[in-house]
Design a protein around this motif. Structure first.
Motif, PDB file in Angstrom:
ATOM      1  N   GLU B 458       0.829  -1.202   0.000  1.00 45.32           N
ATOM      2  CA  GLU B 458       0.000   0.000   0.000  1.00 45.32           C
ATOM      3  C   GLU B 458       0.871   1.264   0.000  1.00 45.32           C
ATOM      4  OE1 GLU B 458      -2.288   0.558   3.535  1.00 45.32           O
ATOM      5  OE2 GLU B 458      -3.507   2.146   2.656  1.00 45.32           O
ATOM      6  N   ASN B 559      -4.259   3.178   4.999  1.00 39.56           N
ATOM      7  CA  ASN B 559      -5.658   2.736   5.042  1.00 39.56           C
ATOM      8  C   ASN B 559      -6.666   3.805   4.614  1.00 39.56           C
ATOM      9  OD1 ASN B 559      -5.169   0.048   6.072  1.00 39.56           O
ATOM     10  ND2 ASN B 559      -4.700   0.996   8.040  1.00 39.56           N
ATOM     11  N   LYS B 561      -9.008   6.016   2.252  1.00 41.55           N
ATOM     12  CA  LYS B 561      -9.767   5.729   1.033  1.00 41.55           C
ATOM     13  C   LYS B 561     -10.086   7.027   0.293  1.00 41.55           C
ATOM     14  CE  LYS B 561     -11.733   1.633   3.212  1.00 41.55           C
ATOM     15  NZ  LYS B 561     -10.651   0.781   2.680  1.00 41.55           N
ATOM     16  N   LEU B 598      -7.137   2.864  -3.559  1.00 41.58           N
ATOM     17  CA  LEU B 598      -5.699   2.592  -3.527  1.00 41.58           C
ATOM     18  C   LEU B 598      -5.065   2.572  -4.914  1.00 41.58           C
ATOM     19  CD1 LEU B 598      -3.097   1.801  -2.140  1.00 41.58           C
ATOM     20  CD2 LEU B 598      -3.944  -0.548  -1.962  1.00 41.58           C
TER      21      LEU B 598
END
Lengths: 683, 683
Positions: B458, B559, B561, B598
């Protein structure tokens, strides 16, 4: 609904109170191997809460963590362990459940690090109790878990005041000066912390008579000014002939031993030390009893430090290193040789191999330290807590620890360790609050302004604007860093107003703390715990609910003049420049950019909720908890259940501590309950 | 309007091109003492821009910085120096001016650290040229400054492609495998970097024949696949009899010497080394000429490293340390002794005292290194740059450096050094871009994914979503960390699409780079430079203008969005999941929360602006720059001035490189100018 699944022969950590029978069915949610590897496939929308004191976000996804209590002051985002081991998680998404891995050794939580969608928990051995908890949602699951592990520690009320600390205030006069400066500037203050230099050569339960010639008298003098002295206690006992604690420990056989039966020698502040065997009930009783030395001098609070236990070196390894250093003398130190040299010297401290060199005499038998490493700080604090119950059965003693494991929350709080004067550590402080609360740690807070590195006026002020909400509110900083007592900066007046507001908020904060402790609830909650149906609330990582009435959204960015705030419902924004200067504004549900000047405290009140506030005071005992202003956002009828007590005795359960307050839309106040002698007015 | 005020007898850094006469009036804005302390009282609303490569925000207020080129891979927010020394500031607020402190030694910038409202710049000595620049606003001031210090370095066009690096790819086959994996997965790639292990025992201008038996042949093989090999060059030359570079350096007297005339011995990768005297024109000419060894093997790009210069130890100090270590053997290592031991060993590397042990033979006389420390990396890269002009007069050679001083921007770019796989370093990357641009460093970028520590899928993906906009786009990571070639993760397809988009954006990015270089302008600008009247734009620290058409607002939170974005005017949001999957939406001026999944790249196009895009390609030479799609936000008439050239030759000034494009409200395209052979279509 809690299921306990037992693999192998787990060590009894005593994290869970009472006996809890193992369930004979299969472990739900996880697939497992060898009773030591547990994997769970995460859905894209799953959030993973928990792990207490750790790096990264409220949502722990995307990193790998290790439960391995470590003395590491470099809280970089790539660290895997800090000082505590808090093995409780809540998964909230496609499925919703909690899970507690009751295991005293090293445990790895790979939460989407190796594979974004896989959570893998791995223990060293297949001896583990796994508790799976199902409930109505994360808040209910957290509450069930808290019921399992027992009631959280309750400190004296004065411990909710502002504390000033420094490594170290070196003598009485330096402390008198710090107190005087606060009092002169009108900055409330309740405690001064004594770091390692109050002792003689870092020897536990000694006091340096040159610098503190009459601690009892000095403690009394301070108490007359509303100040409590809070000394530090370290885990290691200096090896020194004639030092009573050392000699008693040797005579009683209370120290941790190597395989051959000789006492293990580690190096910490005093140089060579032995570690009391905190897992041995006799040693614990002995060590706990020693706190009486200071209680008898009028001390009413302590902080336990270096109890991971931190090891600067083991005597054995140190000798090996000095021998190996010879091999580097005179050679061409190229890349490889340089790296070896750095590893050699850098590997002296907190070396995992050292933790394999000593043993504990536990009731269930002899156990090598590394297998139960995470229980050491817990049991040191338990030693103190159990002693306090005997020595001071009717009085609360302040106690918080650096290292911890779940279970320790019954005996003391924690501070979040040796953080740094980094902006990102304000946010880390915020992230830890709900994570720690769900694990039972309610009395907690960070070193405000930052422990290591040099603070700035702006950083300290912004951090205090969060810190006024945390139960432990302490300004602490390290040797060699910039001094950070608030009166040392230009905007003393702004600091005074911010800290004064803490004292105004005490009736609310204390009430919320006590209700959370007595009901196994969280005082700090992620937004999504409260607004379960709100999809956006699940994303918010920089706002928190504090108690039943308040949402906070502190500023944690340098030079910022405001920030974005998400309101999950219509709320009242309250803006304070000190207790006397308040502005209010009702904001609708949704996204807002809110201006927040450097010297302003902003928070949000939920509809039909109240915040009881005092007029403040120079220390907690000067705060009038009986005549309270009600700050509220009343649309139909605002209500609040207030808890209050004398703040010192241990009689928590009496119904007389509760007052029910309501305010109707016309502003009429009514209050009832056995605690209804209190008087309220609208503000 | 530029005023040069001279104090004492400044060292000629050659940062400023051409002679510039000193102004005889008083220094404006600042009060000064001894020609070495300069203080300025800041207004509450003032922003301070500048300092190039450094920690903290775009607004540098609230911290203290040191210009002292340092090899420190721990880019914590409390560091004061990184690898470069970029002494240019712009104050924008109550007053608006730029200031350049042309000083080659250590310089401290206390920008509201000690006192929130005071900026204090302090040099070691009172020998300094201060340039004060006034103009129509920060953008104009930056442009004037850039004119003063000369045109920024221009790399070959292929250097705008994606590069893959690792410390180290150990041999030909490992590189073949990395290239093959990219090509098989359809991930564009233009370069592979050779870190220190391609050499024989870290000896400059040698190639390990066991692992790279035929570098020329291998470079040719790679070039056939569209890949350029880019080897590293270190500052220190290994002391080894028979090693030609060492022997030539000794024979020519090219190495830095101690006071007694003997060559200074430092320890770096090879162990004991001498440093070429980069401030000595003869030594520079000699060292620069050595790059020919690799140019002759088909190499067309280099990165200069360890040129602060990094010193792991000096031979002299190392011997002292080994002697002093004896004093610690067998004693009780308590707090004080432990701290001394740590200081002793920890103080081996990059020790300020070592920089006082050697000298340079400069045209203006002998000078002790510490007094001109910040010029070393600059002049190492200048050595290469000047050599390339002679050796390859008609060809651009890729060159970027770790250490730098303003002036070096004429000879090469920089990468932002040994960062870490931290989320906060994505934002740091963003903050540095405009700060570096105003100091002349246009060809720059960070180690995407992070150099030290372990990346995550990520983190790498989010970082690439910023990295596709930076001129230098390189994925690099350190020895011992997790491998981070993008094909090693699960979402290879998403990585491919993101990197492919970079290649589609190349016509725009290259055009914007070249215009910025040729016109002394910034490619990356803070919002407030463009929207001068917008009070909110002044607050924005996490968005940038990239060239004339685009605003970026990358995600830098784990994390997340999406994120909040501020639009200083109505703009078109463009959302890409790879070149083929594009969504558009017009958003009004103001605050927005924007969902950004992502795998999505989102950017914003200004009204009546265009973004020329290619169809991409597997490497830069496969990209068709002559048939371009126009992505635009045309309300009345969109226009764009496109620069393009062959990307290899040094003929930058020809009018044939420019094409004027307009698109009217009905979508009719017209284009003109000498470069008008290009064809355009709307997308």
């Amino acid at each position: 609904m809690i299921k306990k699944i037992t693999y192998g022969a787990p060590f009894d950590t005593e994290a869970v109170t009472g006996a809890y029978e193992s369930w004979q069915g299969e472990l739900p949610y996880f697939s497992q191997e060898e009773g030591r590897k547990f994997s769970y496939r995460m859905a894209e929308e799953d959030i993973v809460f928990g792990l207490g004191e750790n790096v990264r976000g409220i949502n722990k996804r995307g990193w790998i963590y290790e439960s391995k209590c470590s003395d590491d002051p470099n809280h970089r985002e790539d660290k895997r362990s800090l000082y505590g081991a808090h093995n409780f998680l809540i998964v909230d998404g496609k499925e919703c459940f909690g899970v507690f891995f009751d295991y005293p050794g090293k445990l790895t939580f790979d939460i989407g690090y190796t594979d974004r969608n896989v959570m893998l928990i791995e223990a060293q051995t297949g001896d583990i109790d796994v508790y799976v908890i199902e409930g109505e949602g994360p808040e209910d699951i957290a509450k069930q878990f808290r019921g399992l592990v027992g009631r959280s520690y309750i400190p004296p009320k004065w411990a909710f005041g502002y504390g000033q600390s420094r490594w170290s205030y070196m003598n009485e006069d330096e402390i008198r000066e710090v107190v005087k400066k606060h009092r002169e500037a009108g900055i409330p203050l309740d405690s001064i912390y004594l770091d390692i230099d109050y002792m003689v050569r870092y020897k536990d339960f000694t006091v340096n008579e040159e610098t503190f010639p009459d601690l009892a008298g000095f403690a009394e003098e301070m108490k007359e000014q509303g100040i409590h002295l809070v000394p530090i206690i370290d885990a290691g006992v200096k090896i020194e002939e004639g030092y009573d604690i050392y000699e008693e420990g040797m005579a009683g056989g209370y120290f941790c031993k190597e395989e051959d039966g000789s006492e293990f020698v580690a190096g910490v502040w005093p140089g060579r030390v032995h570690f009391p065997d905190m897992l041995n009930a006799d040693a614990r009783k002995w060590f706990g009893g020693k706190y009486k030395v200071l209680l008898d001098q009028g001390i009413e609070g302590f902080w336990n430090d270096m109890n991971e236990p931190a090891i600067f070196y083991s005597e054995k390894h140190l000798q090996e290193v000095f021998e190996q250093l010879e091999e580097f003398r005179g050679i061409n130190l190229d890349n490889e040789a340089s790296a070896s040299l750095n590893r050699l010297v850098g590997g002296l401290s907190n070396n995992e191999e050292d933790y394999k060199l000593f043993y504990h005499e536990h009731k269930d038998g002899r156990v090598r330290h590394d297998k139960v490493h995470n229980l050491f700080g817990y049991n040191m604090t338990r030693a103190a807590g159990e002693a306090f119950e005997e020595l001071e059965p009717d009085k609360r003693i302040l106690m918080f620890s650096r290292s911890s494991y779940i279970g320790m929350h019954r005996y003391g709080g924690i501070w979040t360790g040796d953080n740094l004067s980094w902006w990102s550590h304000i946010l880390l402080n915020l992230h830890m609050m709900p994570s720690l609360n769900m694990c039972g740690f309610l009395y907690t807070g960070a070193d405000l302004g930052g422990f290591g590195s040099n603070t700035t006026e702006e950083l300290l002020m912004r951090w205090l604007e969060l810190g006024i909400f945390t139960p432990l509110m302490r300004n602490h900083s390290a040797w060699g860093t910039r001094r950070q007592e608030v009166y040392r900066f230009t905007q003393t007046g702004s600091f005074r107003k911010i800290i004064a507001l803490r004292y105004c908020l005490l009736p609310y904060l204390y009430s919320e703390y006590m209700k959370a402790a007595l009901r196994d609830e969280m005082m700090f909650r992620p937004l999504s715990f409260v607004y379960a149906g709100d999809r956006f609330a699940r994303r918010v990582e920089d706002q928190l609910m504090v108690g039943e009435s308040i949402m906070i959204a502190p500023v944690y960015e340098q030079n910022a003049k405001g920030r974005y705030v998400y309101l999950p419902e219509r709320m009242k924004l309250v803006r304070f420049r000190g207790p006397e200067d308040r502005k209010e504004e009702v904001l609708e549900k949704g996204h807002h950019y809110v201006d927040i000047a450097l010297d302003e405290v902003v928070f949000f009140i939920r509809p039909d909720h109240l915040v009881p506030m005092s007029k403040g005071g120079s220390c907690v005992e000067k705060v009038d908890f009986d005549h309270l202003g009600l700050l509220g956002f009343v649309e139909k009828e605002g209500s609040y259940e207030l808890y209050d007590d004398d703040g010192y005795s241990r009689d928590y359960e009496s119904p007389s501590h509760y007052t029910q307050i309501t305010v109707d839309a016309e502003g009429r106040i009514s209050s009832g309950g056995e605690g209804s002698r209190k008087e309220f007015y609208l503000i």
